[in-house]
Design a protein around this motif. Structure first.
Motif, PDB file in Angstrom:
ATOM      1  N   VAL A  11     -13.755  13.309 -16.405  1.00  0.00           N
ATOM      2  CA  VAL A  11     -14.295  12.986 -15.036  1.00  0.00           C
ATOM      3  C   VAL A  11     -13.065  12.760 -14.162  1.00  0.00           C
ATOM      4  O   VAL A  11     -13.513  12.660 -12.941  1.00  0.00           O
ATOM      5  N   ALA A  12     -11.820  12.112 -14.721  1.00  0.00           N
ATOM      6  CA  ALA A  12     -10.962  11.660 -13.816  1.00  0.00           C
ATOM      7  C   ALA A  12     -10.029  12.600 -13.304  1.00  0.00           C
ATOM      8  O   ALA A  12      -9.902  13.751 -14.069  1.00  0.00           O
ATOM      9  N   ALA A  13      -9.855  12.672 -12.097  1.00  0.00           N
ATOM     10  CA  ALA A  13      -8.890  13.673 -11.308  1.00  0.00           C
ATOM     11  C   ALA A  13      -7.381  13.047 -11.020  1.00  0.00           C
ATOM     12  O   ALA A  13      -7.261  11.970 -10.969  1.00  0.00           O
ATOM     13  N   CYS A  14      -6.554  13.863 -10.922  1.00  0.00           N
ATOM     14  CA  CYS A  14      -5.159  13.673 -10.866  1.00  0.00           C
ATOM     15  C   CYS A  14      -4.941  13.011  -9.193  1.00  0.00           C
ATOM     16  O   CYS A  14      -5.867  13.723  -8.407  1.00  0.00           O
ATOM     17  N   LEU A  15      -4.207  12.153  -9.184  1.00  0.00           N
ATOM     18  CA  LEU A  15      -4.297  11.583  -7.640  1.00  0.00           C
ATOM     19  C   LEU A  15      -2.804  11.934  -6.972  1.00  0.00           C
ATOM     20  O   LEU A  15      -1.834  12.081  -8.051  1.00  0.00           O
ATOM     21  N   SER A  16      -2.677  11.905  -6.005  1.00  0.00           N
ATOM     22  CA  SER A  16      -1.298  12.487  -5.239  1.00  0.00           C
ATOM     23  C   SER A  16      -0.498  11.141  -5.215  1.00  0.00           C
ATOM     24  O   SER A  16      -0.977  10.124  -5.261  1.00  0.00           O
ATOM     25  N   ALA A  17       0.845  11.416  -5.174  1.00  0.00           N
ATOM     26  CA  ALA A  17       1.772  10.378  -5.006  1.00  0.00           C
ATOM     27  C   ALA A  17       1.526   9.733  -3.478  1.00  0.00           C
ATOM     28  O   ALA A  17       0.974  10.359  -2.688  1.00  0.00           O
ATOM     29  N   PRO A  18       2.006   8.373  -3.629  1.00  0.00           N
ATOM     30  CA  PRO A  18       1.597   7.749  -2.209  1.00  0.00           C
ATOM     31  C   PRO A  18       2.727   8.302  -1.225  1.00  0.00           C
ATOM     32  O   PRO A  18       3.630   8.946  -1.507  1.00  0.00           O
ATOM     33  N   ALA A  19       2.303   8.251   0.146  1.00  0.00           N
ATOM     34  CA  ALA A  19       2.867   8.623   1.034  1.00  0.00           C
ATOM     35  C   ALA A  19       4.215   7.808   1.359  1.00  0.00           C
ATOM     36  O   ALA A  19       4.190   6.915   1.209  1.00  0.00           O
ATOM     37  N   ILE A  20       5.183   8.509   1.942  1.00  0.00           N
ATOM     38  CA  ILE A  20       6.052   7.763   2.346  1.00  0.00           C
ATOM     39  C   ILE A  20       6.000   6.842   3.380  1.00  0.00           C
ATOM     40  O   ILE A  20       5.028   6.980   4.143  1.00  0.00           O
ATOM     41  N   ALA A  21       6.705   5.633   3.344  1.00  0.00           N
ATOM     42  CA  ALA A  21       6.864   4.637   4.523  1.00  0.00           C
ATOM     43  C   ALA A  21       7.201   5.258   5.712  1.00  0.00           C
ATOM     44  O   ALA A  21       8.497   5.837   5.778  1.00  0.00           O
ATOM     45  N   SER A  22       6.702   5.091   6.840  1.00  0.00           N
ATOM     46  CA  SER A  22       6.726   5.393   8.202  1.00  0.00           C
ATOM     47  C   SER A  22       7.848   4.674   8.709  1.00  0.00           C
ATOM     48  O   SER A  22       8.502   5.098   9.870  1.00  0.00           O
ATOM     49  N   ALA A  23       8.340   3.473   8.137  1.00  0.00           N
ATOM     50  CA  ALA A  23       9.094   2.502   8.876  1.00  0.00           C
ATOM     51  C   ALA A  23      10.568   2.569   8.711  1.00  0.00           C
ATOM     52  O   ALA A  23      11.380   1.702   8.945  1.00  0.00           O
ATOM     53  N   HIS A  24      10.930   3.629   8.012  1.00  0.00           N
ATOM     54  CA  HIS A  24      12.436   3.834   7.338  1.00  0.00           C
ATOM     55  C   HIS A  24      12.658   5.192   7.660  1.00  0.00           C
ATOM     56  O   HIS A  24      11.941   6.068   7.712  1.00  0.00           O
ATOM     57  N   ILE A  25      14.038   5.692   7.316  1.00  0.00           N
ATOM     58  CA  ILE A  25      14.539   6.744   7.105  1.00  0.00           C
ATOM     59  C   ILE A  25      14.346   6.958   5.642  1.00  0.00           C
ATOM     60  O   ILE A  25      14.739   6.384   4.866  1.00  0.00           O
ATOM     61  N   SER A  26      13.324   7.892   5.319  1.00  0.00           N
ATOM     62  CA  SER A  26      13.078   8.153   3.883  1.00  0.00           C
ATOM     63  C   SER A  26      12.701   9.427   3.377  1.00  0.00           C
ATOM     64  O   SER A  26      13.071  10.387   4.303  1.00  0.00           O
ATOM     65  N   VAL A  27      12.601   9.755   1.969  1.00  0.00           N
ATOM     66  CA  VAL A  27      12.542  11.204   1.593  1.00  0.00           C
ATOM     67  C   VAL A  27      11.630  11.114   0.679  1.00  0.00           C
ATOM     68  O   VAL A  27      11.464  10.333  -0.315  1.00  0.00           O
ATOM     69  N   ALA A  28      10.529  12.146   0.288  1.00  0.00           N
ATOM     70  CA  ALA A  28       9.465  12.022  -0.450  1.00  0.00           C
ATOM     71  C   ALA A  28       9.686  12.873  -1.682  1.00  0.00           C
ATOM     72  O   ALA A  28      10.421  14.183  -1.161  1.00  0.00           O
ATOM     73  N   GLY A  29       9.206  12.658  -2.943  1.00  0.00           N
ATOM     74  CA  GLY A  29       9.462  13.688  -3.989  1.00  0.00           C
ATOM     75  C   GLY A  29       7.855  14.358  -4.081  1.00  0.00           C
ATOM     76  O   GLY A  29       6.844  14.202  -3.232  1.00  0.00           O
ATOM     77  N   ASP A 189      16.139   1.687 -18.983  1.00  0.00           N
ATOM     78  CA  ASP A 189      14.885   0.582 -18.644  1.00  0.00           C
ATOM     79  C   ASP A 189      14.520   1.468 -17.180  1.00  0.00           C
ATOM     80  O   ASP A 189      15.040   1.588 -16.398  1.00  0.00           O
ATOM     81  N   PHE A 190      13.018   1.270 -17.438  1.00  0.00           N
ATOM     82  CA  PHE A 190      12.365   1.847 -16.350  1.00  0.00           C
ATOM     83  C   PHE A 190      11.109   1.176 -15.921  1.00  0.00           C
ATOM     84  O   PHE A 190      10.237   0.932 -16.653  1.00  0.00           O
ATOM     85  N   THR A 191      11.292   0.756 -14.566  1.00  0.00           N
ATOM     86  CA  THR A 191       9.854   0.160 -14.125  1.00  0.00           C
ATOM     87  C   THR A 191       9.145   0.693 -12.837  1.00  0.00           C
ATOM     88  O   THR A 191       8.149   0.264 -12.397  1.00  0.00           O
ATOM     89  N   ASN A 192       9.883   1.722 -12.275  1.00  0.00           N
ATOM     90  CA  ASN A 192       9.094   2.369 -11.051  1.00  0.00           C
ATOM     91  C   ASN A 192       8.042   3.372 -11.556  1.00  0.00           C
ATOM     92  O   ASN A 192       8.085   4.335 -11.436  1.00  0.00           O
ATOM     93  N   LEU A 193       7.074   2.753 -12.021  1.00  0.00           N
ATOM     94  CA  LEU A 193       6.130   3.629 -12.671  1.00  0.00           C
ATOM     95  C   LEU A 193       5.278   4.467 -11.471  1.00  0.00           C
ATOM     96  O   LEU A 193       4.380   5.304 -11.814  1.00  0.00           O
ATOM     97  N   ALA A 194       5.326   4.025 -10.300  1.00  0.00           N
ATOM     98  CA  ALA A 194       4.845   4.967  -9.065  1.00  0.00           C
ATOM     99  C   ALA A 194       5.074   6.215  -9.143  1.00  0.00           C
ATOM    100  O   ALA A 194       4.235   7.056  -8.557  1.00  0.00           O
TER     101      ALA A 194
END
Length: 241
Positions: A11-29, A189-194
């Motif tokens: 019953v679990a559905a895949c969730l989308s990656a979080p939106a990029i922060a609007s307060a910076h110059i950023s790029v989304a994956g 070593d990897f901690t950015n599980l988001a």
């Protein structure tokens, strides 16, 4: 790979990656290693006015994005900020600048800009690629105001007591994936599980990570299971998309 209760998984559905922060110059994956990627750098705001720090921000006049080593086949695209101009060295694009004419500057920071680039990313899964960015605005006296987005993960004060630099736009490179279970060996070593927030669940040994509430409720409840918070170099993981 842990065998979580199948009824809950169904019953679990895949969730989308979080939106990029609007307060910076950023790029989304998400961005994948050794693959062509169409990046869209977002300019969330202009520059603080040194003469009026609590007042309206200044409109952006130009942004330069540095292209790091290992990123190849770069193709810039014009944007609403202005025409893209590439800087080359030994035949390779090392930076791209988008800029507007001074006469086109807005009276206040009210526009949002996207800076498109197509590029080939290096074949280094689970690494982070940083794109240093340099933003310029003009104050009321036409003096340039610079903001440097060059931080690479620093969150504490520098040795001389200065605050950490503003964060550079960055991409975590993921390995290629297929629907269903994917098996990877993580080299660092990897901690950015988001970066796995668009996956159903991630397993490393008996530890699991998921933002799906149905899966998350089972982690730690199922016998011999625990919450996955970090992945050690050399670990084997299973990821379900």
């Amino acid at each position: 790979m842990r065998n979580v209760t199948k009824s809950a998984l169904a019953v679990a559905a895949c969730l989308s990656a979080p939106a990029i922060a609007s307060a910076h110059i950023s790029v989304a994956g998400p961005a994948f290693a050794n693959a062509t990627f169409e990046a869209s750098f977002s300019v969330g705001h202009g520059c603080e006015d040194p003469a009026n720090p609590t007042g309206p921000m200044l409109d952006t006049m130009s942004v330069t994005i540095d292209i790091p080593a290992g990123v190849t086949s770069v193709r810039a695209v014009d944007s609403t900020l202005g025409r893209a101009v590439s800087q080359l060295s030994s035949g390779a694009i090392t930076s791209i600048t988008w800029s507007k004419n001074q006469s086109d500057l807005l009276s206040a920071d009210i526009d949002f800009y996207r800076l498109p680039v197509r590029m080939k990313l290096p074949n280094t899964p689970f690494s982070t690629v940083y794109f240093h960015a340099h933003q310029i605005c003009l104050d009321a006296s036409s003096n340039p105001v610079h903001v440097e987005w060059v931080g690479e993960g620093q969150t504490t004060a520098l040795p001389d007591g200065a605050p950490p630099p503003e964060p550079a736009p960055s991409l975590v490179l993921l390995p290629a994936r297929t629907p269903g279970w994917n098996k990877y060996t993580v080299p660092v070593d990897f901690t950015n599980l988001a970066v796995f927030n668009d996956a159903e669940i991630v397993w490393s040994g008996n530890a699991a990570y998921s933002v799906n509430p149905n899966y998350k409720a089972l982690i730690g409840v199922e016998p011999n299971s625990s919450l996955l918070t970090t992945i050690s170099a050399g670990s084997e993981i299973w990821v379900k998309y």
